[in-house]
Design a protein around this motif. Structure first.
Motif, mmCIF file in Angstrom:
data_model
loop_
_atom_site.group_PDB
_atom_site.id
_atom_site.type_symbol
_atom_site.label_atom_id
_atom_site.label_comp_id
_atom_site.label_asym_id
_atom_site.label_seq_id
_atom_site.Cartn_x
_atom_site.Cartn_y
_atom_site.Cartn_z
ATOM 1 N N ASN A 1 -2.968 -21.221 46.875
ATOM 2 C CA ASN A 1 -2.983 -22.198 47.978
ATOM 3 C C ASN A 1 -3.651 -21.670 49.244
ATOM 4 O OD1 ASN A 1 -1.454 -24.021 46.331
ATOM 5 N ND2 ASN A 1 0.401 -22.881 46.889
ATOM 6 N N ILE A 2 -4.656 -20.806 49.109
ATOM 7 C CA ILE A 2 -5.412 -20.337 50.275
ATOM 8 C C ILE A 2 -6.451 -21.388 50.648
ATOM 9 C CG2 ILE A 2 -7.180 -18.681 50.968
ATOM 10 C CD1 ILE A 2 -5.554 -16.483 49.901
ATOM 11 N N THR A 3 -6.622 -21.615 51.930
ATOM 12 C CA THR A 3 -7.546 -22.638 52.413
ATOM 13 C C THR A 3 -8.514 -22.050 53.432
ATOM 14 O OG1 THR A 3 -6.162 -23.301 54.294
ATOM 15 C CG2 THR A 3 -5.689 -24.332 52.154
ATOM 16 N N MET A 4 -9.484 -22.885 53.830
ATOM 17 C CA MET A 4 -10.442 -22.496 54.865
ATOM 18 C C MET A 4 -9.724 -22.263 56.198
ATOM 19 S SD MET A 4 -13.794 -22.137 54.647
ATOM 20 C CE MET A 4 -15.258 -21.944 55.690
ATOM 21 N N GLY A 5 -8.604 -22.951 56.395
ATOM 22 C CA GLY A 5 -7.825 -22.738 57.614
ATOM 23 C C GLY A 5 -7.255 -21.334 57.681
ATOM 24 N N ASP A 6 -6.841 -20.792 56.535
ATOM 25 C CA ASP A 6 -6.350 -19.406 56.508
ATOM 26 C C ASP A 6 -7.460 -18.444 56.893
ATOM 27 O OD1 ASP A 6 -3.742 -20.105 55.537
ATOM 28 O OD2 ASP A 6 -4.649 -20.435 53.573
ATOM 29 N N LEU A 7 -8.682 -18.710 56.404
ATOM 30 C CA LEU A 7 -9.828 -17.867 56.750
ATOM 31 C C LEU A 7 -10.089 -17.911 58.247
ATOM 32 C CD1 LEU A 7 -12.412 -16.225 56.264
ATOM 33 C CD2 LEU A 7 -13.541 -18.358 55.610
ATOM 34 N N ALA A 8 -10.140 -19.126 58.821
ATOM 35 C CA ALA A 8 -10.410 -19.258 60.252
ATOM 36 C C ALA A 8 -9.345 -18.555 61.083
ATOM 37 C CB ALA A 8 -10.494 -20.743 60.625
ATOM 38 N N GLY A 9 -8.074 -18.688 60.676
ATOM 39 C CA GLY A 9 -7.004 -18.034 61.419
ATOM 40 C C GLY A 9 -7.079 -16.520 61.329
ATOM 41 N N PRO B 1 -21.361 -23.939 59.582
ATOM 42 C CA PRO B 1 -21.726 -24.054 58.162
ATOM 43 C C PRO B 1 -22.926 -23.177 57.811
ATOM 44 C CG PRO B 1 -21.339 -26.215 59.124
ATOM 45 C CD PRO B 1 -21.349 -25.240 60.268
ATOM 46 N N SER B 2 -22.894 -22.569 56.639
ATOM 47 C CA SER B 2 -23.981 -21.727 56.174
ATOM 48 C C SER B 2 -24.002 -21.753 54.653
ATOM 49 C CB SER B 2 -23.815 -20.298 56.714
ATOM 50 O OG SER B 2 -24.928 -19.494 56.382
ATOM 51 N N TYR B 3 -24.760 -20.821 54.038
ATOM 52 C CA TYR B 3 -24.824 -20.744 52.573
ATOM 53 C C TYR B 3 -24.851 -19.290 52.127
ATOM 54 C CZ TYR B 3 -26.716 -20.402 47.906
ATOM 55 O OH TYR B 3 -26.903 -20.059 46.594
ATOM 56 N N THR C 1 -19.833 -17.594 47.968
ATOM 57 C CA THR C 1 -18.777 -18.369 48.613
ATOM 58 C C THR C 1 -19.167 -19.840 48.656
ATOM 59 O OG1 THR C 1 -19.745 -17.827 50.782
ATOM 60 C CG2 THR C 1 -17.876 -16.498 50.034
ATOM 61 N N GLU C 2 -18.177 -20.707 48.593
ATOM 62 C CA GLU C 2 -18.402 -22.155 48.685
ATOM 63 C C GLU C 2 -17.091 -22.834 49.074
ATOM 64 O OE1 GLU C 2 -20.001 -25.713 48.964
ATOM 65 O OE2 GLU C 2 -21.157 -23.879 48.646
ATOM 66 N N PRO C 3 -17.015 -23.449 50.274
ATOM 67 C CA PRO C 3 -18.071 -23.513 51.293
ATOM 68 C C PRO C 3 -18.233 -22.169 52.008
ATOM 69 C CG PRO C 3 -16.058 -24.523 52.104
ATOM 70 C CD PRO C 3 -15.794 -24.192 50.662
ATOM 71 N N VAL D 1 -14.107 -17.943 48.304
ATOM 72 C CA VAL D 1 -14.700 -17.273 47.148
ATOM 73 C C VAL D 1 -15.114 -18.312 46.107
ATOM 74 C CG1 VAL D 1 -14.314 -15.600 45.305
ATOM 75 C CG2 VAL D 1 -13.312 -15.225 47.558
ATOM 76 N N HIS D 2 -16.362 -18.214 45.642
ATOM 77 C CA HIS D 2 -16.888 -19.175 44.671
ATOM 78 C C HIS D 2 -16.088 -19.080 43.373
ATOM 79 C CE1 HIS D 2 -19.687 -21.406 42.194
ATOM 80 N NE2 HIS D 2 -20.407 -21.684 43.286
ATOM 81 N N PRO D 3 -15.754 -20.235 42.750
ATOM 82 C CA PRO D 3 -15.013 -20.204 41.479
ATOM 83 C C PRO D 3 -15.684 -19.356 40.407
ATOM 84 C CG PRO D 3 -15.058 -22.437 42.359
ATOM 85 C CD PRO D 3 -15.962 -21.615 43.225
ATOM 86 N N ASN D 4 -17.014 -19.311 40.397
ATOM 87 C CA ASN D 4 -17.712 -18.498 39.398
ATOM 88 C C ASN D 4 -17.412 -17.011 39.579
ATOM 89 O OD1 ASN D 4 -18.826 -20.817 38.433
ATOM 90 N ND2 ASN D 4 -20.880 -20.469 39.260
#
Length: 359
Positions: free
Chosen positions: A250-258, A278-280, A284-286, A308-311
Motif C-alpha cells: 500500500n505504498i503510494t506517491m504521497g509516501d514518496l512526496a512525504g 512529472p518526468s520519465y 519508475t512509473e509514474p 518502482v515500475h512493476p516490471n
C-alpha cells in the motif's frame, strides 16, 4: 485510602535518582508497583468506595503510579546511558598521531620560559592542522546516511563493476535506450559471455537487495558511479550518488512526496521546501523530478524519483500486485556543491588543501 502515599512516592523518586544499577531500580519498582505493593493493594480496594469517592481516589492513585513509573523509566535511561558511555570508553582505540612536544622542545631548554611557551603553542597548532579531516563529499555522504538511518532506512552497497542485467535490463532499460551506448557508459572488456561496465548509477544495488531480501525493504545505496562525461563546472566522469528504495504494501506517491519533503527539511533546514514535477525514467512509473526551494524564491533541481515500475519488481521475483515501492536518487557531489555554494564541482577533485581545509 491513599493518604500518606505522597511521601512514599517522594521517597521512591529519591531512591531511584540515587540507584547505582538496574537491579536496584528493579527492586524499587517491585516494592512500589509489584503484586504485593501498596499501590496494588489500594487498587484492589477501590471497589469498597462509593462511586464518587472511587473516581477521585482512582485518579489520585493513577497520578501517583505515573510519577513512580516515570521515575523508574528515567533511572533506567540514566543507567543505560552510563553503561554505554563506560563500554565506549573501554572499547575506544585512540589512533591519533601526536607530536612528542617534549622531544621537540628538548633542544630549547635554555630559551626564556615565555619564548618556550610560545614555541610549544605553535607546535601544538601545527599538530592540530596536520591531522587532516574528512573530504566534504564524504561529510555529505555521512550526513545523508545519518538522516535516512534516522528515518528507518538501512545502508546497502554493491560492486562498482556491473553486468548489463543489473545496470540496465533488470531496471527495465531497453536495448535502444541512449544510456546503453558507449558515448554514455564506460564498458569493461572482459570478453564473453557477459557485457560488463562501470556502473552508471547506484540503482543496481536496489536490484541486488530485492533479489536477496523479501519485502518490506527500506534502504539507501550510496556509492561511486561512472559516466563518459567531460569534467566541467557541473559534471565529473566519476561522481557519487545515493539512491533510496522503499518496497512495502500500500505504498503510494504521497509516501514518496512525504519522504522527500522530510529528507529535504532534515538535511537543508526546516525552511527549505520540496516539490515534484512529472518526468520519465524507465524504471519508475509514474516518474518525477524533485526540486528544492532557494532563498530567493526560485527552485533548484535535486534529483529524480517515482514509483518502482512493476516490471522491475517482477524481475526481482516480487509480485507487483501485492507489493509497491518508490525510489529516488541524486548526486552527493552536487548536493555538497549546493550546500556549500561552490561554483565549480571540480574543486572537489583538485586536491587543493587550501580549499579542502575550509570544510
Amino acid at each position: 485510602m491513599i493518604e500518606g502515599y505522597e511521601q512514599d512516592v517522594a521517597d521512591a523518586e529519591e531512591r531511584l535518582a540515587a540507584a547505582a544499577d538496574l537491579d536496584a531500580v528493579a527492586g524499587i519498582e517491585r516494592d512500589m508497583l509489584g503484586r504485593r505493593s501498596k499501590f496494588t493493594e489500594a487498587k484492589r480496594r477501590l471497589g469498597e468506595l462509593d462511586a464518587g469517592e472511587r473516581a477521585a481516589a482512582g485518579r489520585r492513585l493513577n497520578e501517583a503510579r505515573g510519577r513512580v513509573e516515570a521515575a523508574v523509566a528515567a533511572a533506567r535511561g540514566r543507567l543505560a546511558a552510563a553503561d554505554r558511555a563506560e563500554r565506549y570508553a573501554a572499547e575506544r582505540l585512540d589512533l591519533t598521531e601526536r607530536l612528542d612536544l617534549a622531544e621537540r622542545l628538548r633542544p630549547t631548554e635554555r630559551l626564556h620560559p615565555a619564548e618556550r611557551l610560545r614555541l610549544a603553542e605553535r607546535l601544538r597548532q601545527q599538530a592540530v592542522s596536520s591531522r587532516g579531516r574528512f573530504h566534504p563529499v564524504t561529510q555529505a555522504r555521512d550526513r545523508l546516511e545519518d538522516v535516512f538511518v534516522g528515518m528507518g532506512y538501512t545502508v546497502a552497497e554493491g560492486p562498482e563493476v556491473e553486468t548489463a542485467w543489473y545496470n540496465f535490463e533488470a531496471l527495465n532499460i531497453p536495448d535502444w535506450h541512449p544510456a546503453r551506448g558507449s558515448f554514455d557508459t564506460i564498458f569493461v572488456d572482459l570478453g564473453a559471455p557477459e557485457e560488463v561496465m562501470l556502473r552508471s548509477h547506484t540503482s543496481p544495488v536496489q536490484i541486488r537487495v530485492m533479489e536477496k531480501r523479501k519485502p518490506p525493504v527500506y534502504i539507501v545505496a550510496p556509492g561511486r558511479t561512472f559516466r563518459t562525461d567531460t569534467a566541467d563546472a557541473t559534471h565529473l566522469p566519476a561522481f557519487n550518488q545515493i539512491e533510496g528504495l522503499a518496497v512495502d504494501r500500500n505504498i503510494t506517491m504521497g509516501d514518496l512526496a512525504g519522504t522527500i519533503d522530510e529528507f529535504v527539511r532534515a538535511f537543508f533546514g526546516r525552511e527549505v521546501k520540496s516539490r515534484l514535477r512529472p518526468s520519465y525514467f524507465p524504471f519508475t512509473e509514474p516518474s518525477a523530478e524533485f526540486d528544492i526551494s532557494r532563498p530567493d524564491g526560485s527552485w533548484l533541481e535535486l534529483g529524480g524519483c517515482g514509483m518502482v515500475h512493476p516490471n522491475v519488481l517482477s524481475n526481482c521475483g516480487i509480485d507487483p500486485e501485492e507489493w509497491q515501492g518508490f525510489a529516488f536518487g541524486f548526486g552527493i557531489d552536487r548536493l555538497a556543491v549546493m550546500r556549500h555554494e561552490i561554483d565549480d564541482i571540480r574543486e572537489f577533485v583538485n586536491s587543493d588543501t587550501r580549499f579542502l581545509s575550509q570544510f
